[in-house]
Write an enzyme that holds these catalytic residues in place. Structure first.
Site, PDB file in Angstrom:
ATOM      1  N   ASP A 321       0.819  -1.215   0.000  1.00  0.00           N
ATOM      2  CA  ASP A 321       0.000   0.000   0.000  1.00  0.00           C
ATOM      3  C   ASP A 321       0.847   1.257   0.000  1.00  0.00           C
ATOM      4  O   ASP A 321       2.005   1.255   0.415  1.00  0.00           O
ATOM      5  CB  ASP A 321      -0.927   0.009   1.219  1.00  0.00           C
ATOM      6  CG  ASP A 321      -0.153   0.076   2.531  1.00  0.00           C
ATOM      7  OD1 ASP A 321       0.834  -0.677   2.664  1.00  0.00           O
ATOM      8  OD2 ASP A 321      -0.523   0.874   3.408  1.00  0.00           O
ATOM      9  N   GLU A 322       0.251   2.334  -0.481  1.00  0.00           N
ATOM     10  CA  GLU A 322       0.766   3.699  -0.386  1.00  0.00           C
ATOM     11  C   GLU A 322       2.176   3.867  -0.936  1.00  0.00           C
ATOM     12  O   GLU A 322       2.927   4.742  -0.484  1.00  0.00           O
ATOM     13  CB  GLU A 322       0.692   4.184   1.071  1.00  0.00           C
ATOM     14  CG  GLU A 322      -0.736   4.231   1.595  1.00  0.00           C
ATOM     15  CD  GLU A 322      -0.852   4.753   3.013  1.00  0.00           C
ATOM     16  OE1 GLU A 322      -1.864   5.392   3.315  1.00  0.00           O
ATOM     17  OE2 GLU A 322       0.075   4.511   3.819  1.00  0.00           O
ATOM     18  N   VAL A 323       2.528   3.075  -1.920  1.00  0.00           N
ATOM     19  CA  VAL A 323       3.832   3.256  -2.574  1.00  0.00           C
ATOM     20  C   VAL A 323       3.913   4.640  -3.199  1.00  0.00           C
ATOM     21  O   VAL A 323       4.968   5.288  -3.199  1.00  0.00           O
ATOM     22  CB  VAL A 323       4.055   2.160  -3.635  1.00  0.00           C
ATOM     23  CG1 VAL A 323       5.375   2.368  -4.374  1.00  0.00           C
ATOM     24  CG2 VAL A 323       4.034   0.777  -2.980  1.00  0.00           C
TER      25      VAL A 323
END
Length: 552
Positions: A321-323
């Site tokens: 997530d949230e790369v």
């Protein structure tokens, strides 16, 4: 007469204001979560400690059932701080029959938790396919037990119950990176989970802030990444948690978030990319894996082999997530990364670089000696090309309808899903958020009882791909001091939604008397369970140990 009228008027006004009835309205012998089928008898049976017993039959040597018998007989069947009466006229025996052999390991995904429970005035009979079903049945039986204030006796309601869970994945996610959680606190949450028939602990072990996982092969990870040498979990600690969870029918799924949220992996030299601000100056907080370095993938292969040797569950959560939160600083502004992208033919498309990383990671997972099914947060589906063997974990959506649309979209591509977006319990607002829409929050962050993961317009095949849900309690503002009260009984709303028939659990106003009784039951068992229905009380309130003389 005037005082009586005023009193009645004041009471009814309060009821209208708070949207609920009198504060002592709770069920008696109500079961949470609601069983598939329950028929109460017309009689109750008085219970005395000296006349009750548990017969395990041919499973009398099964450690899971022995622990169950000890817990309920010595703690949970008779939790109230009252003098126990003895001298009942007839024995009351709980007979437990389990078809399958006692398992040596933790429960596996999809293991049967079905049971049949019959309680008469003379005995109780539990029939289950597995020990996990017997555990659920015994918890249900304990909910039928209540303390009668008038007679000052424990009584049990007679009933016939058939029950099984609606979804195979019903869990809690804890975050031990932002704030370290002690083993005792984790164990307490596992106990309360079992009392709500939850069966998965999703353990978000590491994140940007700290690396408390102790790696025997790579001690530099926790050596540099942990908050301190005291803020770590040894392999023995983890094994202790897994063993404790097993005795309560709970799986433990670890999460190691990749390739973002990785600042705490800084002990591994060369693992993280250099990151730069707008002026081209290097920032102090790298937070993305360096995908150029093949040695990093060799390291991950060895590291994940060790993880699978430590955690026996067949699921392995690898984040994802949230790369995008770190891409500009750590990849776009990094000249070495840009050169690598050009050499690979990616141009300026960082999604292709993400895909490159995940393809390497998928290959590592596929080659693990101890096979694992990977779980990824939904960005890996939204932005990348997920491995067909993956489970997608949904955490986005500002309304229930938006969440349902996410579930519909992902299952339409034939991916199984786990839903957490409905139940982010670290978000708190004043009010009974388990049932009410709280002003100032997204609807997904309140009305937890009303979120049904299969409430989307899809096929039966799609809905069968919904494995269940996990209520998340992220740790930025949560530690040992408040995790219990913040989780419970709000997570109990998710527990009923994930266990009970949807058609029987449509209205929270019908559920809250049972939830009130559940809260008071858990408080009496010694847990910090916060109020959830506005002003109310429990027959026996939670209390701290007495102050020592030096504190007086």
């Amino acid at each position: 007469m005037r005082l009586i009228v005023l009193s009645l008027l004041f009471t009814s006004t309060l009821a209208w204001f708070y949207g609920r009835d009198e504060p002592d309205r709770w069920s008696v012998g109500g079961v949470w979560p609601l069983p598939q089928k329950i028929i109460y008898g017309s009689k109750n049976r008085t219970l005395t400690y000296d006349k009750i017993g548990i017969d395990l039959g041919d499973k009398k040597d099964c450690d899971v059932l022995l622990a169950m018998a000890d817990n309920y007989m010595n703690k949970w069947l008779f939790p109230y701080p009252v003098e126990m009466k003895t001298g009942g006229t007839e024995d009351f025996i709980i007979t437990v029959t389990v078809k399958e052999e006692c398992p040596g390991g933790p429960p596996v995904h999809g293991a049967s938790e079905e049971y049949l429970l019959r309680v008469s005035v003379s005995e109780a009979v539990i029939n289950a396919q597995t020990v996990w079903g017997a555990l659920r049945a015994m918890e249900t039986l304990s909910h039928l037990v209540f303390y009668d204030q008038k007679s000052q006796e424990y009584q049990i309601r007679t009933a016939e119950i058939f029950d099984k869970p609606r979804f195979p994945v019903r869990g809690i996610m804890i975050d031990s990176s932002r704030h370290f959680l002690s083993l005792n606190v984790i164990k307490r949450q596992l106990e309360i989970m079992s009392m709500n028939k939850l069966n998965v602990l999703h353990w978000h072990l590491v994140d940007s802030e700290s690396f408390p996982y102790t790696s025997q092969k790579f001690p530099e990870l926790h050596g540099v990444g942990a908050y301190s040498p005291r803020h770590v979990y040894s392999r023995e600690d983890i094994s202790e948690v897994i063993a404790f969870a097993r005795l309560r029918g709970i799986r433990v799924i670890p999460e190691f978030d990749l390739p973002g949220h990785t600042s705490s992996w800084k002990g591994r030299k060369g693992f993280l990319t250099e990151c730069f601000d707008e002026k081209g100056e290097e920032t102090f907080l790298p937070n993305l894996v360096d995908p150029m370095n093949d040695a990093n993938f060799d390291f991950l292969a060895e590291f994940l082999e060790e993880v699978t040797e430590t955690f026996p569950d067949q699921f392995l959560h690898l984040g994802g997530d949230e790369v995008s939160d770190y891409i500009v600083e750590c990849w776009v502004r990094n000249k070495k990364i840009r050169k690598f992208m050009d050499e690979k033919g990616f141009g300026n498309n960082t999604v292709l670089l993400e895909n490159y990383f995940f393809e390497k990671l998928f290959s590592i997972v596929e080659k693990l000696k101890l096979k694992r099914k990977p779980i990824f947060w939904q960005e890996v589906f939204d932005n990348n090309i997920p491995d067909p063997n993956s489970i997608i974990h949904i955490w986005k959506g500002n309304t229930h309808e938006e969440i349902y649309e996410q579930v519909k979209n992902i299952t339409s591509k034939n991916f199984p899903v786990i839903v957490s977006a409905c139940w982010y319990l670290n978000y708190i607002k004043y009010g009974a958020d388990w049932r009410d829409e709280i002003r100032g929050t997204a609807p997904s962050n309140s009305r937890y009882y009303y979120c049904d993961p299969t409430s989307f317009n899809g096929t039966d095949t799609q809905k069968n791909l919904v494995l269940g849900g996990i209520a998340a309690i992220w740790g930025e503002l949560v530690d040992n001091t408040n995790i219990e009260a913040r989780l419970w009984p709000r997570a109990s709303a998710a527990a009923e939604r994930l266990w009970s028939p949807a058609e029987k659990t449509q209205k929270a106003e019908n559920a809250w008397p049972r939830m009130h009784e559940l809260r008071c039951r858990l408080v009496s068992r010694g847990y910090r369970i916060q109020p959830n229905n506005n002003p109310d009380y429990c027959p026996f309130e939670f209390d701290e140990p007495p102050a020592t003389k030096s504190e007086l």
